[in-house]
Design a protein around this motif. Structure first.
Motif, PDB file in Angstrom:
ATOM      1  N   ARG A  69      -3.737   7.916   6.151  1.00  0.00           N
ATOM      2  CA  ARG A  69      -3.670   7.831   7.650  1.00  0.00           C
ATOM      3  C   ARG A  69      -3.485   6.324   7.834  1.00  0.00           C
ATOM      4  O   ARG A  69      -2.901   6.737   9.024  1.00  0.00           O
ATOM      5  CB  ARG A  69      -5.321   8.663   7.356  1.00  0.00           C
ATOM      6  CG  ARG A  69      -4.911   9.877   7.047  1.00  0.00           C
ATOM      7  CD  ARG A  69      -6.597  10.745   7.390  1.00  0.00           C
ATOM      8  NE  ARG A  69      -7.710  10.000   6.729  1.00  0.00           N
ATOM      9  CZ  ARG A  69      -8.266  10.825   5.430  1.00  0.00           C
ATOM     10  NH1 ARG A  69      -7.607  11.883   5.326  1.00  0.00           N
ATOM     11  NH2 ARG A  69      -9.300   9.469   5.024  1.00  0.00           N
ATOM     12  N   GLU A  70      -3.917   6.104   7.209  1.00  0.00           N
ATOM     13  CA  GLU A  70      -3.623   4.699   7.683  1.00  0.00           C
ATOM     14  C   GLU A  70      -2.503   3.919   8.570  1.00  0.00           C
ATOM     15  O   GLU A  70      -1.962   3.386   9.268  1.00  0.00           O
ATOM     16  CB  GLU A  70      -4.946   3.360   6.849  1.00  0.00           C
ATOM     17  CG  GLU A  70      -4.408   2.133   7.805  1.00  0.00           C
ATOM     18  CD  GLU A  70      -6.367   1.914   8.123  1.00  0.00           C
ATOM     19  OE1 GLU A  70      -6.632   0.599   9.139  1.00  0.00           O
ATOM     20  OE2 GLU A  70      -6.926   2.496   8.594  1.00  0.00           O
ATOM     21  N   LEU A  71      -1.398   4.093   7.155  1.00  0.00           N
ATOM     22  CA  LEU A  71      -0.183   3.776   7.187  1.00  0.00           C
ATOM     23  C   LEU A  71       0.370   4.171   8.379  1.00  0.00           C
ATOM     24  O   LEU A  71       1.509   4.343   9.322  1.00  0.00           O
ATOM     25  CB  LEU A  71       0.359   3.472   5.844  1.00  0.00           C
ATOM     26  CG  LEU A  71      -0.517   2.658   4.643  1.00  0.00           C
ATOM     27  CD1 LEU A  71       0.997   3.056   3.256  1.00  0.00           C
ATOM     28  CD2 LEU A  71      -0.158   1.358   6.044  1.00  0.00           C
ATOM     29  N   ARG A  73       8.101   3.689   9.699  1.00  0.00           N
ATOM     30  CA  ARG A  73       8.432   4.836  10.274  1.00  0.00           C
ATOM     31  C   ARG A  73       9.571   5.445   9.774  1.00  0.00           C
ATOM     32  O   ARG A  73       9.276   6.422   8.875  1.00  0.00           O
ATOM     33  CB  ARG A  73       8.285   5.080  11.511  1.00  0.00           C
ATOM     34  CG  ARG A  73       8.570   6.277  11.680  1.00  0.00           C
ATOM     35  CD  ARG A  73       7.636   6.313  13.404  1.00  0.00           C
ATOM     36  NE  ARG A  73       8.813   5.675  14.477  1.00  0.00           N
ATOM     37  CZ  ARG A  73       8.664   4.869  15.653  1.00  0.00           C
ATOM     38  NH1 ARG A  73       7.646   4.291  14.538  1.00  0.00           N
ATOM     39  NH2 ARG A  73       9.374   4.480  15.827  1.00  0.00           N
ATOM     40  N   LYS A  74       9.779   4.385   9.339  1.00  0.00           N
ATOM     41  CA  LYS A  74      11.967   5.205   8.920  1.00  0.00           C
ATOM     42  C   LYS A  74      11.623   5.225   7.695  1.00  0.00           C
ATOM     43  O   LYS A  74      12.324   5.810   6.907  1.00  0.00           O
ATOM     44  CB  LYS A  74      12.798   3.915   9.562  1.00  0.00           C
ATOM     45  CG  LYS A  74      14.590   4.432   8.790  1.00  0.00           C
ATOM     46  CD  LYS A  74      15.319   3.471   8.840  1.00  0.00           C
ATOM     47  CE  LYS A  74      16.552   4.011   8.543  1.00  0.00           C
ATOM     48  NZ  LYS A  74      17.519   2.597   8.673  1.00  0.00           N
ATOM     49  N   ALA A  75      10.810   4.616   7.116  1.00  0.00           N
ATOM     50  CA  ALA A  75      10.565   4.308   5.261  1.00  0.00           C
ATOM     51  C   ALA A  75       9.470   5.458   4.582  1.00  0.00           C
ATOM     52  O   ALA A  75      10.329   6.175   3.972  1.00  0.00           O
ATOM     53  CB  ALA A  75      10.166   2.985   4.541  1.00  0.00           C
ATOM     54  N   PHE A  76       8.888   5.983   5.680  1.00  0.00           N
ATOM     55  CA  PHE A  76       8.054   7.135   5.642  1.00  0.00           C
ATOM     56  C   PHE A  76       9.326   8.336   6.019  1.00  0.00           C
ATOM     57  O   PHE A  76       9.114   9.091   4.800  1.00  0.00           O
ATOM     58  CB  PHE A  76       6.606   7.425   6.695  1.00  0.00           C
ATOM     59  CG  PHE A  76       5.649   7.245   6.321  1.00  0.00           C
ATOM     60  CD1 PHE A  76       5.404   7.352   5.208  1.00  0.00           C
ATOM     61  CD2 PHE A  76       5.127   5.516   6.622  1.00  0.00           C
ATOM     62  CE1 PHE A  76       3.768   7.321   4.895  1.00  0.00           C
ATOM     63  CE2 PHE A  76       3.831   5.675   5.978  1.00  0.00           C
ATOM     64  CZ  PHE A  76       3.128   6.052   5.492  1.00  0.00           C
ATOM     65  N   LEU A  86       1.071  -1.217  -0.055  1.00  0.00           N
ATOM     66  CA  LEU A  86       0.271   0.115   0.233  1.00  0.00           C
ATOM     67  C   LEU A  86       0.868   1.349   0.113  1.00  0.00           C
ATOM     68  O   LEU A  86       0.492   2.700  -0.723  1.00  0.00           O
ATOM     69  CB  LEU A  86      -0.858  -0.033   1.057  1.00  0.00           C
ATOM     70  CG  LEU A  86      -2.439  -0.606   0.952  1.00  0.00           C
ATOM     71  CD1 LEU A  86      -2.243  -0.823   2.167  1.00  0.00           C
ATOM     72  CD2 LEU A  86      -2.974  -0.330   0.356  1.00  0.00           C
ATOM     73  N   LEU A  87       1.790   1.613   0.273  1.00  0.00           N
ATOM     74  CA  LEU A  87       2.342   2.525   0.440  1.00  0.00           C
ATOM     75  C   LEU A  87       3.084   2.520  -1.054  1.00  0.00           C
ATOM     76  O   LEU A  87       4.161   3.536  -1.112  1.00  0.00           O
ATOM     77  CB  LEU A  87       4.159   1.784   1.491  1.00  0.00           C
ATOM     78  CG  LEU A  87       4.892   3.143   1.595  1.00  0.00           C
ATOM     79  CD1 LEU A  87       4.641   4.339   2.719  1.00  0.00           C
ATOM     80  CD2 LEU A  87       6.181   2.291   2.226  1.00  0.00           C
TER      81      LEU A  87
END
Length: 382
Positions: free
Chosen positions: A248-250, A261-264, A230-231
């Motif tokens: 919002r879900e991720l 979180r690190k990937a974001f 989904l990312l």
């Protein structure tokens, strides 16, 4: 073609820097377990339109194909391996390899992401944005190149390691199933036992993934692979679609998933780097230009085919009319001659019968049937 505007144009208030909790992920929890958690922003927030589309190979490589993000890549790949019962990856080494001879002019094509695991497996990840209608053969070709490249002088075939092919596709290729993730091996036809584990293919069809998401068939809280996929599907620059609901879900899941979180964070930093974003825009423009050129060629071919059919029909009608007239004339002349010959024969029969000739004699002279001669005789006798 106008693409996403530079992130430098966004005001600072649009980018939020907040403190995050660095706690290990607990994939066993349900979404409801976090309902009482104090909610706060875990991620820097920039407009979604400012994020790179990770389905573009350049952006994907920058996030998943570099040494500093190795742990992100390991977590991502392990979700594929656990689906087929393989041992989890402990560490990976990135490999640069080119597959030659893909095209007629023998150009070299660099594989997107190729890693070597501590277990000796080689994993090739290919991301395809545009459907070239050859994906299955292309993935087999890449697989064979990686598998064959292992062999060195003095090695035995039993020393060749497994090669796993993961193909992330921005289009659908299998009509036989609605599943977005399919896995393929070599099996015996009747009893379905596996021939070998050295060959393994994964295909992810992103349109089916997004369809499953819209139909509420995905649970990214408990399906870790789904959250990573989904990312990848969250941003669609080609169609100018940005899925706020997925974000919002991720974002909430990332409160508990440190790697996500690190990937974001790394994704946003990558998108905010002017040089990187310029290179991404250039690659996106190149892909979209190729798609447009291909579409124009298809339309020209369709128009040429349509024009050709129209001209063919017109010529066919003209030739048909000409042949019809010609045949009509020939047929009319033939019928006229036949009718004239018939009339002459009847006149001869009439004179012979009037002179008292026998019926059989008249039939022999005129080649008329007995019924026709009798009919003429009847007319004479009145």
């Amino acid at each position: 073609m106008e693409l996403t505007k530079s992130l430098r144009q966004y005001p600072l208030e649009d980018i939020i820097h907040d403190t995050v909790r660095d706690e290990p992920a607990d994939y066993g929890k349900n979404k409801s377990d976090f309902s009482s958690t104090k909610k706060f922003k875990a991620l820097k927030r920039i407009p979604l339109s400012g994020l790179m589309d990770l389905k573009i190979d350049y952006a994907f490589k920058q996030l998943f194909g570099i040494e500093k993000n190795k742990q992100i890549t390991i977590v991502f790949l392990n979700e594929f391996l656990q689906k087929t019962g393989r041992d989890p990856i402990k560490d990976i080494t990135f490999i640069n390899i080119e597959a030659g001879g893909e095209y007629i002019d023998d150009k070299q094509s660099r594989l997107d992401v190729l890693v070597l695991t501590t277990a000796g497996e080689k994993i090739n990840v290919e991301i395809q944005f545009t459907d070239q209608y050859n994906m299955i053969k292309r993935s087999i070709y890449y697989w064979s190149g990686v598998y064959r490249s292992q062999l060195r002088s003095g090695m035995g075939y039993d020393e060749l390691s497994d090669v796993i092919s993961i193909n992330l596709l921005n289009f659908n290729i299998f009509d036989q199933t609605e599943r977005f993730h399919t896995m393929h091996h070599l099996f015996e036809d009747e009893e379905q036992f596996k021939l070998t584990g050295v060959m393994e293919f994964h295909y992810i069809e992103m349109p089916k993934l997004l369809k499953a998401w819209k139909e509420d068939q995905l649970d990214p809280w408990n399906d870790v692979l789904a959250r990573w996929l989904l990312l990848l599907g969250m941003i669609d620059h080609r169609n100018k679609k940005f899925y706020e609901d997925i974000y919002r879900e991720l974002e909430e899941i990332a409160m508990e998933d440190e790697t996500l979180r690190k990937a974001f964070h790394n994704w946003e930093e990558l998108s905010m780097t002017p040089e990187q974003f310029l290179a991404y825009e250039s690659r996106l423009k190149h892909i979209l230009d190729e798609e447009a050129a291909k579409r124009e060629a298809e339309l020209r071919a369709q128009k040429a085919e349509k024009d050709g059919m129209k001209r063919g029909m017109e010529r066919g009608m003209e030739r048909g009319m000409e042949r019809g007239i010609e045949r009509g004339i020939k047929s009319g002349m033939k019928r006229g001659i036949e009718q004239g010959e018939k009339k002459a024969k009847k006149l001869i029969a009439q004179r012979l019968l009037s002179d008292g000739a026998e019926i059989q004699y008249v039939m022999g002279i005129t080649e008329l049937s007995k019924e026709e001669v009798l009919e003429i005789q009847k007319d004479i006798m009145g």
